[in-house]
Design an enzyme around this catalytic site. Structure first.
Site, PDB file in Angstrom:
ATOM      1  N   GLY A 187     -74.739  11.243   6.351  1.00 46.65           N
ATOM      2  CA  GLY A 187     -73.419  11.309   5.786  1.00 46.65           C
ATOM      3  C   GLY A 187     -72.682  12.250   6.523  1.00 46.65           C
ATOM      4  O   GLY A 187     -72.671  12.488   7.728  1.00 46.65           O
ATOM      5  N   GLU A 188     -71.717  12.860   6.017  1.00 48.02           N
ATOM      6  CA  GLU A 188     -70.699  13.918   6.334  1.00 48.02           C
ATOM      7  C   GLU A 188     -69.833  13.602   7.512  1.00 48.02           C
ATOM      8  O   GLU A 188     -68.909  14.313   7.822  1.00 48.02           O
ATOM      9  CB  GLU A 188     -71.412  15.201   7.094  1.00 48.02           C
ATOM     10  CG  GLU A 188     -72.536  15.765   6.066  1.00 48.02           C
ATOM     11  CD  GLU A 188     -73.477  16.913   6.607  1.00 48.02           C
ATOM     12  OE1 GLU A 188     -73.048  17.181   7.896  1.00 48.02           O
ATOM     13  OE2 GLU A 188     -74.416  17.437   6.036  1.00 48.02           O
TER      14      GLU A 188
END
Length: 332
Positions: free
Chosen positions: A299-300
């Site tokens: 993610g991120e």
């Protein structure tokens, strides 16, 4: 114009189609900008952070407080997304959409907190109609402000313990991909924990009446970070930006946006294929290929930042590579 664009790509000094997906990407970008000479300006990436009530059910291998701790890590330049954005000169902003904790003012932090985490969708709708509207209002303001900086390409990432559960529910509700096929290991669950996660999410599905309206699905199962990301994608499209879509959760947010405005697919670049099994099925649903397949599941927005040099390469070859005629090279 589209015919001219394809001709320009085909007449570069290379065998027809030899640059593969980069050629398709160059065509998409040229078409979305309605020009034979597209450009990428002032790239941005926004990481939306929020906590989820469903995390109370132990659907993640990590405790809920990790959301709060990771936002601090982002603000201290310590996460993967910080490293990759810095490497590729991408402006990074972090949004507190609904983290269970408070943060002091920071140049890279946008305070857009709706509440300190959503409700547990095993027992309630995740958020109210007013909260969902507030998410969309915040997103529009945010993107309109970024658009003033002449940005025309923007990536979307997220941080929120429990948000693979949220994404799984959204995808199942809006695509009819079986729930068990949407659910994966998330932050690293073992096989037994995945089966428990499926059971919990099936119970949540049974608790709520069947919903097909995209905004109601988002209200019922979304996180504040997922809802703000969906709104931001719609607003970015209205501002004629290219959209870099990260992995599983970002693609679930995009699915809601797509259901609200299918034309948004014309501006979307799917940056990587997540290790989450449901992401592969969702990409197939869109009829899209991801640029990268690196077994990422972080993610991120990391997939966006890693894919950006390839997106830039597709624009640069279209603009700067010689044609057979200009280079004096014989075509077949």
């Amino acid at each position: 114009m589209l015919e001219q664009l394809q001709q320009k790509i085909d007449l570069k000094t290379k065998p027809l189609g030899a640059l593969g997906q980069l050629e398709q990407l160059a065509f998409k970008i040229g078409a979305s900008q309605n020009t034979l000479t597209p450009e990428l300006k002032n790239p941005h990436l926004i990481v939306f952070a929020g906590d989820h009530g469903i995390a109370q059910e132990a659907v993640s291998a990590y405790p809920p407080e990790v959301t709060y701790q990771m936002v601090f890590n982002f603000l201290n330049d310590g996460a993967a997304i910080n490293v990759f954005c810095k490497q590729n000169n991408i402006n990074l902003k972090i949004v507190d959409a609904g983290v269970n904790g408070n943060f002091e003012a920071h140049d890279n932090l946008l305070h857009r907190k709706i509440a300190k985490g959503t409700k547990n969708f095993l027992k309630h709708k995740a958020m109210s109609e007013d909260e969902l509207k507030a998410c969309f209002d915040y997103s529009q303001q945010m993107i309109d402000e970024i658009a003033k900086s002449d940005c025309n390409i923007i990536g979307f990432g997220e941080m929120g313990i429990g948000n693979t559960s949220s994404a799984s529910m959204i995808i199942n509700a809006l695509t009819d991909i079986p729930l068990e096929n949407c659910v994966g290991r998330g932050t690293g669950l073992d096989e037994q924990a995945v089966l428990k996660k499926i059971e919990i999410l099936q119970n949540a599905k049974n608790f709520h009446a069947e919903i097909k309206d995209p905004q109601q699905v988002l209200q019922t199962f979304g996180g504040y970070e997922v809802a703000q990301m969906t709104g931001a994608m719609l607003s970015a499209f209205e501002n004629k930006m290219l959209l870099m879509i990260d992995g599983f959760i970002a693609s679930a947010a995009f699915l809601v946006a797509y259901k609200m405005n299918p034309d948004i697919l014309n501006n979307a670049i799917f940056c990587h294929r997540s290790q989450e099994a449901g992401h592969r099925l969702l990409l197939e649903y869109f009829g899209e290929k991801a640029l990268l397949d690196l077994d990422l599941r972080l993610g991120e927005g990391t997939g966006c930042a890693l894919a950006y040099p390839l997106i830039l390469a597709s624009v640069n070859f279209l603009n700067d590579m010689a044609s057979f005629e200009s280079a004096g090279v014989s075509n077949k």
